[in-house]
Scaffold this active site. Structure first.
Site, PDB file in Angstrom:
ATOM      1  N   ARG A   1       1.402 -10.653   7.915  1.00 33.47           N
ATOM      2  CA  ARG A   1       1.158  -9.006   6.762  1.00 33.47           C
ATOM      3  C   ARG A   1       2.231  -9.003   7.049  1.00 33.47           C
ATOM      4  NH1 ARG A   1      -3.494  -9.298   9.272  1.00 33.47           N
ATOM      5  NH2 ARG A   1      -2.727  -6.835  10.797  1.00 33.47           N
TER       6      ARG A   1
ATOM      7  N   TYR B   1      16.095  30.623   6.429  1.00 29.29           N
ATOM      8  CA  TYR B   1      15.153  31.726   6.887  1.00 29.29           C
ATOM      9  C   TYR B   1      15.272  32.224   9.137  1.00 29.29           C
ATOM     10  CZ  TYR B   1      13.602  31.187   2.552  1.00 29.29           C
ATOM     11  OH  TYR B   1      12.301  31.420   0.861  1.00 29.29           O
TER      12      TYR B   1
ATOM     13  N   CYS C   1      13.823  24.477   4.045  1.00 27.77           N
ATOM     14  CA  CYS C   1      13.685  25.268   2.902  1.00 27.77           C
ATOM     15  C   CYS C   1      12.460  24.089   2.669  1.00 27.77           C
ATOM     16  CB  CYS C   1      14.447  25.847   1.718  1.00 27.77           C
ATOM     17  SG  CYS C   1      15.773  27.098   3.157  1.00 27.77           S
TER      18      CYS C   1
ATOM     19  N   HIS D   1      -5.215  -6.393  13.911  1.00 22.57           N
ATOM     20  CA  HIS D   1      -4.650  -5.686  13.289  1.00 22.57           C
ATOM     21  C   HIS D   1      -3.604  -5.149  14.968  1.00 22.57           C
ATOM     22  CE1 HIS D   1      -1.274  -3.479  11.575  1.00 22.57           C
ATOM     23  NE2 HIS D   1      -1.455  -2.733  11.921  1.00 22.57           N
TER      24      HIS D   1
ATOM     25  N   ASP E   1      12.867  23.827  -0.975  1.00 23.15           N
ATOM     26  CA  ASP E   1      13.205  23.394  -2.195  1.00 23.15           C
ATOM     27  C   ASP E   1      14.514  22.694  -2.395  1.00 23.15           C
ATOM     28  OD1 ASP E   1      11.165  23.895  -3.904  1.00 23.15           O
ATOM     29  OD2 ASP E   1      12.137  25.752  -3.458  1.00 23.15           O
TER      30      ASP E   1
ATOM     31  N   LYS F   1       0.787  -1.108   0.239  1.00 20.11           N
ATOM     32  CA  LYS F   1       0.083  -0.209   0.787  1.00 20.11           C
ATOM     33  C   LYS F   1       1.357   0.806  -0.141  1.00 20.11           C
ATOM     34  CE  LYS F   1      -0.393   0.229   4.997  1.00 20.11           C
ATOM     35  NZ  LYS F   1      -1.369   0.786   5.681  1.00 20.11           N
TER      36      LYS F   1
ATOM     37  N   ARG G   1      -9.579   1.137  15.560  1.00 18.29           N
ATOM     38  CA  ARG G   1      -9.968   1.432  14.132  1.00 18.29           C
ATOM     39  C   ARG G   1     -11.202   1.094  13.983  1.00 18.29           C
ATOM     40  NH1 ARG G   1      -3.887   1.508  11.171  1.00 18.29           N
ATOM     41  NH2 ARG G   1      -4.743  -0.329  10.348  1.00 18.29           N
TER      42      ARG G   1
END
Length: 390
Positions: A226, A274, A321, A170, A323, A40, A138
């Site tokens: 699993r 920054y 940052c 699970h 990028d 997944k 869940r």
């Protein structure tokens, strides 16, 4: 004349031989239980289709995905083996998955009816696995609702509308093998199996164990395990696996690497990035790494994380940052274009996904599934050696 291909600015390299190695190793470890490779979330960031093929080549009996669309993508790519998906919302259509022989999960009587109706429309019994919530709170039927779900499933089975192929749940704390929730959930699961047996269900597989439990709790293996994170060579129970299985031999499959965009000198007292969150306490050199939080690098990783450049680990300096990020080269002067490794197997000294996770206070699952953005992913190993844009 064909232009030569330039080295990637930054890329994810996935070693499919490592995936095959890990699957084969894990299968041997959990035998005689069958083995499911969980692919997944785009194969935990490694490429779902490519990892699925490698896992099948190494003997994976089942593949596991979360969403219906992920199951569709695997069938479209040509996978025809046993395949389970487990996450849907009311109103989603199961028809093509039932027709494609995909096992789907049901958490409630209402969801079971949707699946059975899909089987009616395509003219075949739907393969259904019933999930019970044993304590994670869940997905899955609560113990109070379990007998009703089981009875409804048995009724649909008698009518030829579904085939109940699995019963599963699970675990909450399998990464802590001594946690009392593990034994408590195993007991609830055993009770749920007894209820299903009494109702007349005869599933092909019963499964509870994920990667950590498959490795560390043999009693939880049942008919099928699993494995997700361990397929990709990452430790699902840091601090425990190494102690209990020191010679296990998983091989991490992902490397994130590229080339420095720039190297520059900065004087003592210079402030970096920054907010000027870091100030150089000496004359030094900085390397500009052309990846940032748009590629999934956690902004919170500085200070604390490191990048491998020119034979050494280099600490991050200043804030990451969108990028790019900066690393301290400590006066060294590698050329622009020098290779860097953000994370990798660790076998050559480079930082690992687990170390990045610890720097941020998270888990390696999040590190490898988040990395991406503008990075190119390239698969190597065996007969595969190709790149594709994300």
């Amino acid at each position: 004349m064909t232009e030569p291909t330039a080295p990637a600015r930054a890329e994810i390299v996935v070693d499919l031989d490592a995936v095959r190695h890990n699957v084969a190793l894990l299968r041997r470890h959990v035998a005689p239980a069958a083995f499911m490779a969980v692919v997944k979330a785009d194969g935990y960031g490694h490429g779902m289709v490519e990892v699925a093929r490698a896992a099948r080549e190494a003997g994976a009996d089942w593949l596991g995905v979360a969403t219906l669309d992920e199951a569709r993508a695997l069938r479209t790519a040509g996978d025809r083996g046993r395949l389970l998906c487990w996450l849907a919302v009311p109103g989603e259509r199961y028809d093509d998955l039932v027709a494609a022989d995909v096992d789907v999960s049901a958490y409630s009587v209402a969801q079971l009816e949707e699946v059975a109706a899909a089987g009616d429309r395509v003219g075949r019994a739907a393969r259904v696995q019933l999930k019970i919530d044993t304590g994670l709170a869940r997905g899955g039927a609560t113990p109070a609702d379990w007998s009703g779900l089981v009875a409804a499933a048995r009724g649909h089975e008698r009518a030829g509308r579904v085939r109940v192929t699995g019963l599963w749940s699970h675990l909450v704390a399998s990464d802590d093998p001594d946690h009392p929730a593990n034994a408590a959930q195993e007991a609830v699961f055993a009770e749920a199996l007894a209820v299903a047996e009494e109702a007349g269900l005869e599933p092909e597989v019963r499964h509870l164990a994920n990667s950590a439990a498959a490795l560390l709790r043999p009693a939880a293996r049942h008919d099928l395990v699993r494995c997700g994170l361990a397929v990709y060579g990452l430790d699902p129970a840091p601090g425990h696996t190494a102690r209990l299985l020191p010679d296990l031999g998983l091989v991490p499959a992902m490397t994130v690497q590229g080339r420095l965009a720039m190297v520059k000198e900065v004087a003592a007292g210079s402030s970096v990035s920054y907010g000027h969150a870091w100030v150089a306490d000496r004359d030094t050199t900085l390397g500009l790494v052309p990846v940032g939080y748009a590629e999934g690098v956690p902004r919170a990783a500085s200070p604390g994380a490191e990048v491998w450049v020119a034979g050494r680990r280099r600490p991050l300096r200043g804030r990451i940052c969108m990028d790019q990020l900066m690393v301290d080269l400590d006066g060294d002067r590698p050329a622009a274009g020098e290779p860097f490794v953000l994370l990798g197997p660790g076998s050559s000294g480079e930082p690992t996904a687990q170390e990045w996770a610890e720097a941020v206070g998270t888990i390696s699952y999040e590190v490898v599934t988040r990395v991406g953005g503008r990075l190119v992913r390239r698969h190597v190993g065996g007969s595969v050696d190709g790149a594709g844009a994300r």
